[in-house]
Scaffold this motif. Structure first.
Motif, PDB file in Angstrom:
ATOM      1  N   HIS A  43      32.622  50.282  26.359  1.00 28.18           N
ATOM      2  CA  HIS A  43      31.870  49.449  27.299  1.00 28.18           C
ATOM      3  C   HIS A  43      32.060  49.972  28.717  1.00 28.18           C
ATOM      4  O   HIS A  43      33.133  50.475  29.061  1.00 28.18           O
ATOM      5  N   LYS A  44      31.042  49.800  29.550  1.00 34.16           N
ATOM      6  CA  LYS A  44      31.118  50.085  30.983  1.00 34.16           C
ATOM      7  C   LYS A  44      31.539  48.785  31.654  1.00 34.16           C
ATOM      8  O   LYS A  44      30.901  47.740  31.482  1.00 34.16           O
ATOM      9  N   VAL A  45      32.631  48.845  32.432  1.00 38.56           N
ATOM     10  CA  VAL A  45      33.198  47.635  33.024  1.00 38.56           C
ATOM     11  C   VAL A  45      33.360  47.803  34.525  1.00 38.56           C
ATOM     12  O   VAL A  45      33.816  48.853  35.000  1.00 38.56           O
ATOM     13  N   VAL A  46      32.994  46.757  35.280  1.00 36.21           N
ATOM     14  CA  VAL A  46      33.190  46.712  36.732  1.00 36.21           C
ATOM     15  C   VAL A  46      33.841  45.375  37.060  1.00 36.21           C
ATOM     16  O   VAL A  46      33.473  44.333  36.509  1.00 36.21           O
ATOM     17  N   PHE A  47      34.809  45.411  37.967  1.00 36.77           N
ATOM     18  CA  PHE A  47      35.510  44.210  38.416  1.00 36.77           C
ATOM     19  C   PHE A  47      35.149  43.967  39.882  1.00 36.77           C
ATOM     20  O   PHE A  47      35.053  44.909  40.662  1.00 36.77           O
ATOM     21  N   LYS A  48      34.983  42.695  40.261  1.00 33.21           N
ATOM     22  CA  LYS A  48      34.638  42.365  41.646  1.00 33.21           C
ATOM     23  C   LYS A  48      35.487  41.199  42.119  1.00 33.21           C
ATOM     24  O   LYS A  48      35.905  40.354  41.321  1.00 33.21           O
ATOM     25  N   ALA A  49      35.712  41.162  43.433  1.00 33.34           N
ATOM     26  CA  ALA A  49      36.408  40.037  44.066  1.00 33.34           C
ATOM     27  C   ALA A  49      35.640  39.647  45.314  1.00 33.34           C
ATOM     28  O   ALA A  49      35.178  40.516  46.063  1.00 33.34           O
ATOM     29  N   ILE A  50      35.526  38.339  45.530  1.00 34.69           N
ATOM     30  CA  ILE A  50      34.828  37.817  46.696  1.00 34.69           C
ATOM     31  C   ILE A  50      35.697  36.713  47.290  1.00 34.69           C
ATOM     32  O   ILE A  50      36.008  35.720  46.625  1.00 34.69           O
ATOM     33  N   ALA A  51      36.094  36.894  48.558  1.00 28.99           N
ATOM     34  CA  ALA A  51      36.922  35.909  49.243  1.00 28.99           C
ATOM     35  C   ALA A  51      36.096  35.232  50.333  1.00 28.99           C
ATOM     36  O   ALA A  51      35.123  35.802  50.843  1.00 28.99           O
ATOM     37  N   SER A  52      36.493  34.036  50.703  1.00 30.60           N
ATOM     38  CA  SER A  52      35.789  33.302  51.748  1.00 30.60           C
ATOM     39  C   SER A  52      36.008  33.954  53.109  1.00 30.60           C
ATOM     40  O   SER A  52      36.945  34.744  53.296  1.00 30.60           O
ATOM     41  N   ALA A  53      35.140  33.622  54.050  1.00 25.85           N
ATOM     42  CA  ALA A  53      35.210  34.182  55.399  1.00 25.85           C
ATOM     43  C   ALA A  53      36.600  33.966  56.003  1.00 25.85           C
ATOM     44  O   ALA A  53      37.197  32.908  55.827  1.00 25.85           O
ATOM     45  N   TYR A  64      41.941  47.751  31.002  1.00 23.84           N
ATOM     46  CA  TYR A  64      41.704  47.306  29.631  1.00 23.84           C
ATOM     47  C   TYR A  64      43.017  47.391  28.861  1.00 23.84           C
ATOM     48  O   TYR A  64      43.851  48.252  29.111  1.00 23.84           O
ATOM     49  N   ASP A  65      43.203  46.459  27.915  1.00 30.49           N
ATOM     50  CA  ASP A  65      44.418  46.365  27.119  1.00 30.49           C
ATOM     51  C   ASP A  65      45.643  46.534  28.021  1.00 30.49           C
ATOM     52  O   ASP A  65      45.785  45.812  28.989  1.00 30.49           O
ATOM     53  N   SER A  66      46.517  47.485  27.739  1.00 33.41           N
ATOM     54  CA  SER A  66      47.697  47.673  28.599  1.00 33.41           C
ATOM     55  C   SER A  66      47.505  48.836  29.569  1.00 33.41           C
ATOM     56  O   SER A  66      48.453  49.245  30.230  1.00 33.41           O
ATOM     57  N   THR A  67      46.295  49.362  29.695  1.00 33.86           N
ATOM     58  CA  THR A  67      45.999  50.436  30.641  1.00 33.86           C
ATOM     59  C   THR A  67      45.447  49.809  31.910  1.00 33.86           C
ATOM     60  O   THR A  67      44.290  49.377  31.954  1.00 33.86           O
ATOM     61  N   ASN A  68      46.286  49.711  32.930  1.00 30.05           N
ATOM     62  CA  ASN A  68      45.902  49.048  34.170  1.00 30.05           C
ATOM     63  C   ASN A  68      45.993  49.988  35.360  1.00 30.05           C
ATOM     64  O   ASN A  68      46.799  50.913  35.377  1.00 30.05           O
ATOM     65  N   GLY A  76      39.403  43.175  53.794  1.00 21.98           N
ATOM     66  CA  GLY A  76      38.056  42.626  53.811  1.00 21.98           C
ATOM     67  C   GLY A  76      37.906  41.465  52.853  1.00 21.98           C
ATOM     68  O   GLY A  76      38.860  41.029  52.209  1.00 21.98           O
ATOM     69  N   THR A  77      36.673  40.975  52.754  1.00 18.81           N
ATOM     70  CA  THR A  77      36.406  39.796  51.930  1.00 18.81           C
ATOM     71  C   THR A  77      35.761  40.135  50.581  1.00 18.81           C
ATOM     72  O   THR A  77      35.561  39.243  49.756  1.00 18.81           O
ATOM     73  N   THR A  78      35.429  41.409  50.366  1.00 15.21           N
ATOM     74  CA  THR A  78      34.879  41.800  49.066  1.00 15.21           C
ATOM     75  C   THR A  78      35.535  43.088  48.587  1.00 15.21           C
ATOM     76  O   THR A  78      35.982  43.910  49.389  1.00 15.21           O
ATOM     77  N   TRP A  79      35.574  43.233  47.282  1.00 15.22           N
ATOM     78  CA  TRP A  79      36.103  44.447  46.658  1.00 15.22           C
ATOM     79  C   TRP A  79      35.387  44.649  45.334  1.00 15.22           C
ATOM     80  O   TRP A  79      35.118  43.691  44.606  1.00 15.22           O
ATOM     81  N   THR A  80      35.051  45.892  45.050  1.00 14.58           N
ATOM     82  CA  THR A  80      34.447  46.255  43.768  1.00 14.58           C
ATOM     83  C   THR A  80      35.180  47.472  43.230  1.00 14.58           C
ATOM     84  O   THR A  80      35.378  48.456  43.955  1.00 14.58           O
ATOM     85  N   SER A  81      35.584  47.403  41.974  1.00 14.01           N
ATOM     86  CA  SER A  81      36.275  48.536  41.351  1.00 14.01           C
ATOM     87  C   SER A  81      35.271  49.637  41.049  1.00 14.01           C
ATOM     88  O   SER A  81      34.070  49.382  40.929  1.00 14.01           O
ATOM     89  N   PRO A  82      35.791  50.840  40.851  1.00 13.22           N
ATOM     90  CA  PRO A  82      34.917  51.862  40.283  1.00 13.22           C
ATOM     91  C   PRO A  82      34.585  51.447  38.840  1.00 13.22           C
ATOM     92  O   PRO A  82      35.356  50.719  38.214  1.00 13.22           O
ATOM     93  N   GLU A  83      33.463  51.904  38.329  1.00 16.42           N
ATOM     94  CA  GLU A  83      33.125  51.604  36.938  1.00 16.42           C
ATOM     95  C   GLU A  83      34.086  52.348  36.022  1.00 16.42           C
ATOM     96  O   GLU A  83      34.351  53.527  36.222  1.00 16.42           O
ATOM     97  N   ILE A  84      34.638  51.616  35.045  1.00 11.44           N
ATOM     98  CA  ILE A  84      35.504  52.247  34.054  1.00 11.44           C
ATOM     99  C   ILE A  84      34.835  52.125  32.685  1.00 11.44           C
ATOM    100  O   ILE A  84      34.016  51.234  32.465  1.00 11.44           O
ATOM    101  N   THR A  85      35.182  53.029  31.810  1.00 14.08           N
ATOM    102  CA  THR A  85      34.690  52.952  30.440  1.00 14.08           C
ATOM    103  C   THR A  85      35.861  52.591  29.541  1.00 14.08           C
ATOM    104  O   THR A  85      36.826  53.354  29.447  1.00 14.08           O
TER     105      THR A  85
END
Length: 137
Positions: A43-53, A64-68, A76-85
């Motif tokens: 699967h192609k997976v992307v993680f995102k975070a959004i914080a308030s102002a 994924y699993d135990s691979t972190n 900043g108030t936003t973050w997006t991971s690189p896409e992982i497979t």
């Protein structure tokens, strides 16, 4: 100066705690070994975070699993991971993000997107923010 060291200590403790929780989710799933389990695919997976102002994202742990992977020194108030497979045999994906809020009303939301589709969200509120989410394929 002391406040900065306290915040660093709290953030480090939260990262360790979130990682331990996420690894615990993974360990609890590894014992499920049914022969009726359908064939798994990558699967192609992307993680995102959004914080308030006024909030500031500091650290993210995702994988994924135990691979972190740990991303530090974020801001900043936003973050997006690189896409992982995730590989075909992966059981779950997880994310944990820490941030500091500007007030007790501050919020943080984390999201897991699998193959372009939002699958799971987690939230946190307050001045010390720590949100997690876990999705099982």
């Amino acid at each position: 100066m002391k406040k900065s060291k306290i915040h660093q200590t709290i953030q480090y403790t939260l990262v360790v705690l979130v990682t331990a929780i996420l690894l615990g989710f993974t360990a609890s799933c590894k014992g499920d070994d049914d022969d009726d389990t359908p064939a798994r695919k990558s699967h192609k997976v992307v993680f995102k975070a959004i914080a308030s102002a006024g909030s500031n994202i500091k650290t993210a742990v995702y994988g994924y699993d135990s691979t972190n992977t740990t991303a530090t020194s974020l801001s900043g108030t936003t973050w997006t991971s690189p896409e992982i497979t995730s590989p075909a045999g992966a059981i779950n994906v997880n994310v944990g993000v820490n941030a500091t809020g500007s007030s007790s009303a501050s919020t943080l939301k984390v999201q897991i997107f699998v193959d372009g589709e939002l699958k799971k969200e987690g939230t946190s509120s307050g001045e010390i923010l720590s949100a997690t989410a876990n999705y099982t394929f």
